[in-house]
Design a protein around this motif. Structure first.
Motif, mmCIF file in Angstrom:
data_model
loop_
_atom_site.group_PDB
_atom_site.id
_atom_site.type_symbol
_atom_site.label_atom_id
_atom_site.label_comp_id
_atom_site.label_asym_id
_atom_site.label_seq_id
_atom_site.Cartn_x
_atom_site.Cartn_y
_atom_site.Cartn_z
ATOM 1 N N TYR A 65 0.616 -1.222 0.160
ATOM 2 C CA TYR A 65 0.182 0.032 -0.079
ATOM 3 C C TYR A 65 1.075 1.399 0.017
ATOM 4 O O TYR A 65 1.986 1.131 0.598
ATOM 5 C CB TYR A 65 -0.940 0.142 1.133
ATOM 6 N N TRP A 75 -4.879 10.178 0.034
ATOM 7 C CA TRP A 75 -4.777 9.231 -1.063
ATOM 8 C C TRP A 75 -4.131 7.929 -0.764
ATOM 9 O O TRP A 75 -3.142 7.972 -0.069
ATOM 10 C CB TRP A 75 -4.272 10.093 -2.154
ATOM 11 N N GLN A 77 -3.410 3.808 -1.990
ATOM 12 C CA GLN A 77 -3.765 2.732 -3.067
ATOM 13 C C GLN A 77 -3.211 1.291 -2.560
ATOM 14 O O GLN A 77 -2.185 1.312 -1.608
ATOM 15 C CB GLN A 77 -2.858 3.259 -4.105
ATOM 16 N N GLU A 79 -2.162 -2.525 -3.806
ATOM 17 C CA GLU A 79 -2.065 -3.427 -4.983
ATOM 18 C C GLU A 79 -1.504 -4.631 -4.741
ATOM 19 O O GLU A 79 -0.421 -4.656 -3.555
ATOM 20 C CB GLU A 79 -0.940 -2.472 -5.755
ATOM 21 N N LYS A 92 -7.978 2.166 -5.431
ATOM 22 C CA LYS A 92 -7.265 3.391 -4.751
ATOM 23 C C LYS A 92 -8.373 4.192 -4.430
ATOM 24 O O LYS A 92 -9.607 4.197 -4.722
ATOM 25 C CB LYS A 92 -6.567 4.190 -5.726
ATOM 26 N N GLU A 94 -9.516 8.492 -2.369
ATOM 27 C CA GLU A 94 -9.119 9.701 -1.839
ATOM 28 C C GLU A 94 -10.241 10.064 -0.700
ATOM 29 O O GLU A 94 -11.400 10.006 -1.358
ATOM 30 C CB GLU A 94 -8.809 10.643 -2.894
ATOM 31 N N ALA A 105 -10.346 2.112 -0.127
ATOM 32 C CA ALA A 105 -9.412 1.522 -1.132
ATOM 33 C C ALA A 105 -9.246 -0.022 -1.059
ATOM 34 O O ALA A 105 -9.275 -0.734 -1.759
ATOM 35 C CB ALA A 105 -8.065 2.149 -1.014
ATOM 36 N N THR A 115 -10.395 1.312 -10.785
ATOM 37 C CA THR A 115 -10.619 2.856 -10.520
ATOM 38 C C THR A 115 -12.022 3.185 -11.302
ATOM 39 O O THR A 115 -12.299 4.286 -11.318
ATOM 40 C CB THR A 115 -9.298 3.737 -11.196
#
Length: 121
Positions: A65, A75, A77, A79, A92, A94, A105, A115
């Motif tokens: 992350y 923000w 993210q 993955e 992700k 915000e 997220a 997204t």
């Protein structure tokens, strides 16, 4: 729940329960809450402790992350990469607070929403 956009969910019990369901969390109590619901769900989207639980769960599932401060708030993210270095999971968000952005997220990553569920504007 799938007909509600994740980005439209506010921090609190509904969002927390959604994440809990995704990870298979089961409350062990049958005590009634003030809102008439039963059981306890950690406050994933509203507390630093809950945010730490979300990050820990995502790391156990193989996600890395990133968290960054922005003009709008925070923000985040998540993955996950396959052994062939293909992106296997991504989410992700915000939001105004770190716990809220982390929860959003994480849900997106676990649901495979990528997204495509972002608010425009």
């Amino acid at each position: 729940m799938r007909d509600t956009r994740i980005d439209d969910m506010m921090p609190g019990r509904e969002l927390d329960q959604h994440f809990a369901n995704l990870i298979g969390y089961q409350s062990l109590t049958t005590a009634m809450n003030l809102d008439g619901s039963y059981g306890y769900t950690p406050k994933y989207s509203t507390t630093w402790e809950g945010m730490g639980e979300v990050i820990g769960e995502m790391q156990r599932r193989g996600y890395s992350y990133s968290i960054h401060n922005t003009e709008k708030g925070v923000w985040v993210q998540f993955e996950q990469w396959s052994p062939e270095y293909d992106l296997a999971g991504f989410g992700k968000s915000e939001a105004e607070s770190a716990p809220y952005a982390v929860a959003l997220a994480a849900i997106k990553a676990l649901q495979g929403e990528d997204t495509t569920n972002e608010k425009n504007g």
